[in-house]
Design an enzyme around this catalytic site. Structure first.
Site, PDB file in Angstrom:
ATOM      1  CG  ASN A  89      -1.547   1.346   1.481  1.00 38.08           C
ATOM      2  OD1 ASN A  89      -2.492   1.749   0.804  1.00 38.08           O
ATOM      3  ND2 ASN A  89      -1.009   2.082   2.448  1.00 38.08           N
ATOM      4  CE1 TYR A 154      -0.031   7.764  -6.234  1.00 42.72           C
ATOM      5  CE2 TYR A 154      -1.931   7.896  -7.692  1.00 42.72           C
ATOM      6  CZ  TYR A 154      -1.360   7.484  -6.506  1.00 42.72           C
ATOM      7  OH  TYR A 154      -2.109   6.793  -5.574  1.00 42.72           O
ATOM      8  CB  ALA A 156       4.331   6.528 -15.088  1.00 47.02           C
ATOM      9  CE  LYS A 158      -0.212   4.031  -6.497  1.00 46.64           C
ATOM     10  NZ  LYS A 158      -0.004   3.082  -5.393  1.00 46.64           N
TER      11      LYS A 158
END
Length: 246
Positions: A89, A154, A156, A158
């Site tokens: 996470n 971000y 890219a 994810k």
């Protein structure tokens, strides 16, 4: 040796990670509450878990550090004997338009969000392969599917998590290990609270269900993917986004 199932949740001191850690503990798992910055916040999560009759411990590790991750997982196995669930996470944002984004801001986000996920899978897989069992749940994002202006780094990172999830799922499936991803949409956390009311209103209009989700919405999905009920599900991306990715 810990008798309960052992779950590791990275970035568990706040937001979605905190909700996932508490939810897993409520299902009888011993939860390793990983944090990088604030031990105080991680201890608050531990106290919350224990107040409800659960068990856990706070452990510091910067997931962007490959060797630190190696030591982190080695110590968990030494102490508890097994790792049954890993929830990747931990994540950061460094938003900005492409033309103004620095190489450092791009790299820092990728190092934590994507490489950090790789580091954890890389080091936990040895133990899970030995056990011939395990559940890995990676936190992707709806922007990893749809993209988002001002979040090239971000998005890219994810999107990379989604590709990593599918590849790891294919490699580990024969040993009874499932690897899935959750792609949250806009969830009420510290990350979204900094948005102005106008931005929140405009964003809500893009969501078919008309509102932001809550951390518990993502936590319930993570608990399902980490459970025996999801034993025949692997390599999937579950959108928890109020229909946004449609």
């Amino acid at each position: 040796m810990t008798e309960k199932k052992v779950a590791v949740v990275t970035g568990a001191s706040r937001g979605i990670g905190r909700a996932i850690a508490c939810e897993l503990a409520s299902r009888g798992m011993f939860v390793i509450i990983n944090y990088n910055g604030s031990r105080e916040k991680a201890e608050e999560v531990k106290a919350e878990i224990e107040a409800k009759g659960g068990e856990g411990e706070a452990c510091q590790c910067n997931v962007a550090d490959y060797e630190a991750c190696r030591s982190f997982f080695k110590e968990i196995v030494r102490k508890h004997g097994h790792i049954d669930v890993l929830v990747n996470n931990a994540g950061i944002t460094k938003d900005g338009l492409l033309m103004a984004m620095t190489e450092e801001d791009f790299s820092r986000v990728v190092d934590t969000n994507l490489k950090g996920t790789f580091h954890c899978i890389r080091h936990v897989s040895r133990q899970m392969l030995k056990q011939r069992s395990g559940r890995i749940v990676n936190l992707a994002s709806v922007v990893g599917i749809c993209g988002n202006a001002g979040q090239a780094n971000y998005a890219a990172s994810k999107a990379g998590v989604i590709g990593l999830t599918k590849s790891a799922a294919k490699e580990l499936a024969s040993r009874g290990i499932t690897v899935n991803a959750i792609a949250p949409g806009f969830i009420r956390t510290d990350m979204t609270e900094v948005l102005s009311d106008k931005v929140k209103e405009e964003t809500a209009k893009m969501i078919p269900m008309g509102s932001f989700g809550e951390p518990k919405d993502v936590a319930k999905a993570a608990v399902f993917l980490a459970s025996e009920e999801a034993r025949y599900i692997t390599g999937q991306v579950l959108c928890v986004d109020g229909g946004m990715a449609m």
